[in-house]
Design a protein around this motif. Structure first.
Motif, PDB file in Angstrom:
ATOM      1  N   ASP A  23       0.827  -1.218   0.000  1.00  0.00           N
ATOM      2  CA  ASP A  23       0.000   0.000   0.000  1.00  0.00           C
ATOM      3  C   ASP A  23       0.853   1.257   0.000  1.00  0.00           C
ATOM      4  O   ASP A  23       0.530   2.232  -0.663  1.00  0.00           O
ATOM      5  CB  ASP A  23      -0.944  -0.002   1.202  1.00  0.00           C
ATOM      6  CG  ASP A  23      -2.035  -1.045   1.042  1.00  0.00           C
ATOM      7  OD1 ASP A  23      -2.722  -1.012  -0.003  1.00  0.00           O
ATOM      8  OD2 ASP A  23      -2.174  -1.904   1.919  1.00  0.00           O
TER       9      ASP A  23
ATOM     10  N   VAL B 146     -14.403  13.947  -2.226  1.00  0.00           N
ATOM     11  CA  VAL B 146     -12.951  13.885  -2.015  1.00  0.00           C
ATOM     12  C   VAL B 146     -12.677  12.643  -1.171  1.00  0.00           C
ATOM     13  O   VAL B 146     -13.003  12.600   0.013  1.00  0.00           O
ATOM     14  CB  VAL B 146     -12.438  15.148  -1.298  1.00  0.00           C
ATOM     15  CG1 VAL B 146     -10.933  15.037  -1.032  1.00  0.00           C
ATOM     16  CG2 VAL B 146     -12.752  16.390  -2.123  1.00  0.00           C
ATOM     17  N   LEU B 147     -12.089  11.614  -1.793  1.00  0.00           N
ATOM     18  CA  LEU B 147     -12.072  10.293  -1.171  1.00  0.00           C
ATOM     19  C   LEU B 147     -11.386  10.287   0.191  1.00  0.00           C
ATOM     20  O   LEU B 147     -11.844   9.636   1.117  1.00  0.00           O
ATOM     21  CB  LEU B 147     -11.404   9.288  -2.113  1.00  0.00           C
ATOM     22  CG  LEU B 147     -12.006   9.243  -3.530  1.00  0.00           C
ATOM     23  CD1 LEU B 147     -11.281   8.215  -4.367  1.00  0.00           C
ATOM     24  CD2 LEU B 147     -13.494   8.958  -3.497  1.00  0.00           C
ATOM     25  N   HIS B 148     -10.276  10.991   0.300  1.00  0.00           N
ATOM     26  CA  HIS B 148      -9.543  11.017   1.577  1.00  0.00           C
ATOM     27  C   HIS B 148      -9.572  12.405   2.222  1.00  0.00           C
ATOM     28  O   HIS B 148      -8.560  12.887   2.714  1.00  0.00           O
ATOM     29  CB  HIS B 148      -8.085  10.552   1.389  1.00  0.00           C
ATOM     30  CG  HIS B 148      -7.962   9.099   1.101  1.00  0.00           C
ATOM     31  ND1 HIS B 148      -6.775   8.522   0.729  1.00  0.00           N
ATOM     32  CD2 HIS B 148      -8.865   8.099   1.143  1.00  0.00           C
ATOM     33  CE1 HIS B 148      -6.976   7.221   0.546  1.00  0.00           C
ATOM     34  NE2 HIS B 148      -8.227   6.943   0.789  1.00  0.00           N
TER      35      HIS B 148
ATOM     36  N   PRO C 145     -13.568   5.454  -8.218  1.00  0.00           N
ATOM     37  CA  PRO C 145     -12.166   5.337  -8.610  1.00  0.00           C
ATOM     38  C   PRO C 145     -11.319   4.539  -7.640  1.00  0.00           C
ATOM     39  O   PRO C 145     -10.197   4.166  -7.975  1.00  0.00           O
ATOM     40  CB  PRO C 145     -11.690   6.800  -8.678  1.00  0.00           C
ATOM     41  CG  PRO C 145     -12.648   7.573  -7.854  1.00  0.00           C
ATOM     42  CD  PRO C 145     -13.952   6.831  -7.859  1.00  0.00           C
ATOM     43  N   HIS C 146     -11.835   4.291  -6.441  1.00  0.00           N
ATOM     44  CA  HIS C 146     -11.054   3.527  -5.460  1.00  0.00           C
ATOM     45  C   HIS C 146     -11.425   2.050  -5.530  1.00  0.00           C
ATOM     46  O   HIS C 146     -12.413   1.667  -6.148  1.00  0.00           O
ATOM     47  CB  HIS C 146     -11.253   4.093  -4.059  1.00  0.00           C
ATOM     48  CG  HIS C 146     -12.663   4.027  -3.556  1.00  0.00           C
ATOM     49  ND1 HIS C 146     -13.305   2.854  -3.243  1.00  0.00           N
ATOM     50  CD2 HIS C 146     -13.571   5.023  -3.318  1.00  0.00           C
ATOM     51  CE1 HIS C 146     -14.520   3.116  -2.819  1.00  0.00           C
ATOM     52  NE2 HIS C 146     -14.719   4.420  -2.862  1.00  0.00           N
TER      53      HIS C 146
ATOM     54  N   HIS D 285      -5.105  -0.495   6.463  1.00  0.00           N
ATOM     55  CA  HIS D 285      -4.790  -1.207   5.222  1.00  0.00           C
ATOM     56  C   HIS D 285      -3.831  -2.320   5.620  1.00  0.00           C
ATOM     57  O   HIS D 285      -2.615  -2.157   5.557  1.00  0.00           O
ATOM     58  CB  HIS D 285      -4.168  -0.260   4.193  1.00  0.00           C
ATOM     59  CG  HIS D 285      -5.088   0.866   3.817  1.00  0.00           C
ATOM     60  ND1 HIS D 285      -4.635   2.107   3.437  1.00  0.00           N
ATOM     61  CD2 HIS D 285      -6.439   0.932   3.762  1.00  0.00           C
ATOM     62  CE1 HIS D 285      -5.676   2.890   3.170  1.00  0.00           C
ATOM     63  NE2 HIS D 285      -6.779   2.206   3.365  1.00  0.00           N
TER      64      HIS D 285
ATOM     65  N   SER E 277      -6.626   0.496  -8.389  1.00  0.00           N
ATOM     66  CA  SER E 277      -6.633   1.027  -7.017  1.00  0.00           C
ATOM     67  C   SER E 277      -6.934  -0.044  -5.973  1.00  0.00           C
ATOM     68  O   SER E 277      -6.908   0.235  -4.772  1.00  0.00           O
ATOM     69  CB  SER E 277      -7.677   2.133  -6.881  1.00  0.00           C
ATOM     70  OG  SER E 277      -7.387   3.195  -7.765  1.00  0.00           O
TER      71      SER E 277
ATOM     72  N   ARG F 169      -6.530  -2.688  -3.308  1.00  0.00           N
ATOM     73  CA  ARG F 169      -5.420  -2.973  -2.394  1.00  0.00           C
ATOM     74  C   ARG F 169      -5.183  -4.471  -2.257  1.00  0.00           C
ATOM     75  O   ARG F 169      -4.260  -4.910  -1.596  1.00  0.00           O
ATOM     76  CB  ARG F 169      -5.686  -2.334  -1.037  1.00  0.00           C
ATOM     77  CG  ARG F 169      -5.682  -0.827  -1.117  1.00  0.00           C
ATOM     78  CD  ARG F 169      -6.002  -0.180   0.221  1.00  0.00           C
ATOM     79  NE  ARG F 169      -6.154   1.257   0.058  1.00  0.00           N
ATOM     80  CZ  ARG F 169      -5.139   2.114   0.046  1.00  0.00           C
ATOM     81  NH1 ARG F 169      -3.899   1.678   0.173  1.00  0.00           N
ATOM     82  NH2 ARG F 169      -5.358   3.414  -0.125  1.00  0.00           N
TER      83      ARG F 169
ATOM     84  N   ILE G 103     -17.123  13.388  -9.296  1.00  0.00           N
ATOM     85  CA  ILE G 103     -15.845  14.069  -9.200  1.00  0.00           C
ATOM     86  C   ILE G 103     -15.555  14.732 -10.538  1.00  0.00           C
ATOM     87  O   ILE G 103     -15.317  14.043 -11.540  1.00  0.00           O
ATOM     88  CB  ILE G 103     -14.726  13.055  -8.872  1.00  0.00           C
ATOM     89  CG1 ILE G 103     -15.050  12.278  -7.589  1.00  0.00           C
ATOM     90  CG2 ILE G 103     -13.373  13.744  -8.783  1.00  0.00           C
ATOM     91  CD1 ILE G 103     -14.148  11.087  -7.324  1.00  0.00           C
TER      92      ILE G 103
ATOM     93  N   LEU H  71     -12.827  13.614 -12.879  1.00  0.00           N
ATOM     94  CA  LEU H  71     -13.002  12.373 -13.641  1.00  0.00           C
ATOM     95  C   LEU H  71     -14.196  12.456 -14.574  1.00  0.00           C
ATOM     96  O   LEU H  71     -14.169  11.947 -15.700  1.00  0.00           O
ATOM     97  CB  LEU H  71     -13.209  11.200 -12.670  1.00  0.00           C
ATOM     98  CG  LEU H  71     -12.045  10.907 -11.711  1.00  0.00           C
ATOM     99  CD1 LEU H  71     -12.438   9.821 -10.726  1.00  0.00           C
ATOM    100  CD2 LEU H  71     -10.792  10.508 -12.486  1.00  0.00           C
TER     101      LEU H  71
END
Ligand SMILES: [Mn+2]
Ligand SMILES: [Mn+2]
Lengths: 497, 497
Positions: free
Chosen positions: B154, B254-256, B366-367, B378, B397, B399, B419, B422
């Protein structure tokens, strides 16, 4: 139901950091003039980088490096900042973010955003540092960079000078900046004081919230949780100045309790004292406040004796603080008052001056009386270059031995602890055994009391910025449900506090 | 008034870590046997060290390194641990603390304390590592040390092998330990599951507490504060698995979100969606939970459409999970269901298979669908040595690309986000523009929805360990003040969950 008289948290004007930069440049130019150096070159600082935990992608919550925060007020990682000494112009260098940033971490802001938000004169990317600085002083073969390098006298670590690609094209000065910038941080502006005042107000209120909710049978960390929640929920304080110390019973004689090996996890009981050292940080500026009280809300006679010994020391010091006063003398004053009280209480016998000479005060208060406070809890500048630390027990723990100056913010935190590791040897030592009465054995396991306030030194005296209940009657009243309103200050008005 | 059905937090038996060590030794011996290597030497790990902030003495709250925590359960910094492969004996090495430690940081515990508390066979000081290990295998010239060195897939960082004085007297193996120990961590024991279940229970309850208290006009960080407080006050969770993501309105795409450059500081408004990704950590083991809901407690039709698209994907994946199932296929299943829903809702037109082939799913999600969860959020082991990451948008993406195994704990966290970075290119691209109806413009600025649960793969299927309201009717009921009791599990009984 919890609430706050201090919401919403105040907007802190970015002008605060503009003034910090101006102050630095004025000092730096004075210094250069006095040593007949020309006013050219750049101050260059590197901001902090986000850290991950060990080998993982776990990102630690970023907190800006304090010198960088002082000058630029930037909350994001990965920045550099410069100031042109000749013109005073400020330059900010932002990291060039990859396009994926927009998906994962948020909008990619244009340079103009940073320029405006952080009130700098120019903004570039961090991959443009060398070319930008060279462009700014065309004709100079090797422009001079004043980089930050110097000793932190609390950690004994050195600040890390900025590094960037192309730095070999510049001349470097590693000695000039650190002492001058540090001294700027020592003397607070009105805008800085306003932020420290807010951090004190919300933290004082959070301490009161804890007092109101303490009950025997709770875990120490529940008091930490109440404090953190109040400071964040109502005060917008995401960070604390330091890890909360929530010590009860015997733990209250462990000066820096609360860390991972002693994680505030005791269940406290009726009759225990508590010592709660907790301070929130607001917009980089901290507070550092300790309250001590019995968890059941009623002081016993023994608790009263030790508490008032410390409170008298706390109050006497604050009454004596003004510019010019030596901090070492203040420490001794606190020691003297505590020893006198212990003597009056029958724990000690003999002459207090003799006790002082034998450093008996340090048995009960092994830490220093207080320290500079600001963007760091132990704000730098406690020892000027060449100044020697006192060597005697207690005094050697002082984080500053300086005389007070107008503009300093200092913690006043006398304490009286019954620490077996110190008490037992002192009771046996040929030079000090005579001072101890057998009464003292009753206090083994008592723990300790600390009372800590944040105090601003002004022209004629000082001002206590901390607003917690301090008198025993006040504490008992608040713990019984009595009111303790904390008045919202006017923090910022025409840019002043 | 806040309260909890889960107090007091359960005692976690140290046997958990004994079993982890046993599991490792069994695996390691199997591996050595299969390659005809003798069963001798030591596994040696170095625990984490306390870190200070930049040049200051500000101590960051210590959190143990995860591999070390897994094997030894030690909460304090500065330790080493070893396991004798031949005998299975465990050895702990504690730092030798200076006498001042007792004054500042707490009682200096004898080695016997650590031996007992951490259930190891032998305890020594860290300055005795070389001599102790050499003594343990007298006659061997250069005993073999299995050190931890390997890639975290990761972070792309490598774990740092132990270092100590005298290490040159040993033979080192840097390749064997990491993959075997990592695979032990991938498959959870019942004791580990019990702790993860508790972290899920208290975090689920904290999410419910947030839902009950959300009101338009609040700041995002106030939701973070409510969550943190509930998890710590009632659950004893001092750490979270990761920085809280409290995103509202457009921020929820905003993913994070939530890091220092986007610090949950928006004031949210009536009509906004929220996306709250928050999970507490208990005794090293984490949870990772996302809830999405409108801040006013009532879903609009558009919000309902997107939310149910994601919920259907979430539920379909959980219904399909069992040993042997490919996680890449689960990701595609989630994508397909979301695309079908968006088509049904009129946002997309055309054939969903064609959309999948053109990776339109990755525009909205997207994740990756989820990741292994354990001592790290993770958790390592997502890609076995030599396994290649998928290259396609979205899938790259992931993991992990592995097939599910009994004992894995995996997050299931489908999402649907609008988003611009994208969406705008995809709406313009010749290969994908045909799939977008003009209806989609209504959703620009909507933000996003993510629903994340922590799921345990058992022999025949899986178990959702997360207990948050998920159906729209459930969420609306809880937000209107309805009950949502979380039943306390029997976490530990005869050492099992
Ligand atoms: Mn202090
Ligand atoms: Mn997750």
């Amino acid at each position: 139901m919890a609430s706050s008289s201090l919401t919403p948290p105040p907007e802190v004007p970015m002008k605060l950091h503009v003034l910090n930069r101006n102050k630095l440049i004025t000092s730096l130019r004075d210094h250069l003039s006095s040593s007949s150096h020309p006013h050219h070159g750049f101050v260059l600082l590197q901001g902090g980088e986000e850290q991950t935990r060990y080998c993982t992608d776990h990102a630690e919550l970023f907190r800006q490096e304090s010198y960088f925060a002082y000058l630029f007020g930037v909350q994001e990682p990965g920045f550099y900042g410069a100031i042109d000494i000749a013109t005073g112009k400020s330059l900010l260098f932002a990291p060039r973010l990859p396009t994926e940033y927009a998906v994962w971490l948020g909008e990619i802001k244009p340079l103009s955003y940073y320029k405006e938000r952080y009130m700098v004169d120019l903004a570039f990317y961090t991959d443009e540092i060398a070319t930008t600085l060279l462009n700014q002083c065309q004709g100079v073969a090797q422009p001079l960079l004043f980089l930050l390098h110097g000793l932190n006298t609390d950690s004994n670590n050195y600040s890390k000078p900025a590094e960037f690609e192309g730095i070999e094209k510049f001349e470097k000065d590693l000695n000039t900046l650190h002492p001058i910038l540090t001294e700027c941080r020592v003397l607070k502006t009105n805008l800085e004081l306003a932020v420290i005042q807010y951090a004190n107000d919300i933290s004082s209120e959070a301490h009161v919230e804890v007092m109101k909710n303490v009950k025997a049978g709770m875990k120490e960390y529940q008091l930490e949780s109440i404090f953190l929640h109040h400071a964040y929920m109502y005060g917008g304080c995401r960070h604390c100045s330091y890890t909360c110390i929530c010590a009860t019973g015997g733990n209250s004689s462990v000066l820096h309790y609360g860390h991972a090996a002693a994680p505030n996890d005791r269940t406290f009981e009726d009759g225990d004292m508590s010592l709660l050292d907790m301070g929130a940080e607001y917009k980089f500026y901290g507070s550092d406040i300790t309250c001590s009280f019995p968890v059941n809300g009623k002081f016993t006679n023994d608790q009263r004796l030790i508490y008032n010994a410390v409170l008298d020391a706390h109050n006497a010091v604050i009454s004596s603080m003004k510019p010019g006063v030596s901090w070492v003398e203040m420490h001794k004053l606190a020691e003297k008052i505590i020893l006198e009280s212990l003597k009056k209480g029958g724990l000690l016998v003999g002459d207090v001056h003799d006790m002082m000479a034998e450093r008996v005060g340090a048995v009960f208060m092994p830490h220093g009386l207080g320290h500079l406070l600001g963007i760091d809890t132990h704000d730098p500048g406690g020892y000027l270059k060449g100044a020697e630390r006192p060597k005697e027990p207690g005094l050697k723990s002082l984080r500053t031995s300086r005389a007070l100056l107008e503009g300093m913010v200092v913690t006043v935190e006398p304490g009286c602890y019954f620490i077996d590791a110190l008490l037992v040897p002192a009771m046996k030592s040929p030079s000090t055994s005579k001072f101890f009465s057998s009464e003292i054995n009753r206090f083994r396991g008592f723990g300790g009391v600390r009372i800590e306030s944040d105090v601003y030194v002004n022209a004629h005296g000082c001002l206590n910025m901390t607003k917690c209940p301090r008198e025993i009657s006040e504490i008992e009243s608040v713990m019984a449900g009595g009111p303790w309103p904390i008045k919202k200050s006017v923090y910022f008005e025409n840019g002043a506090c």
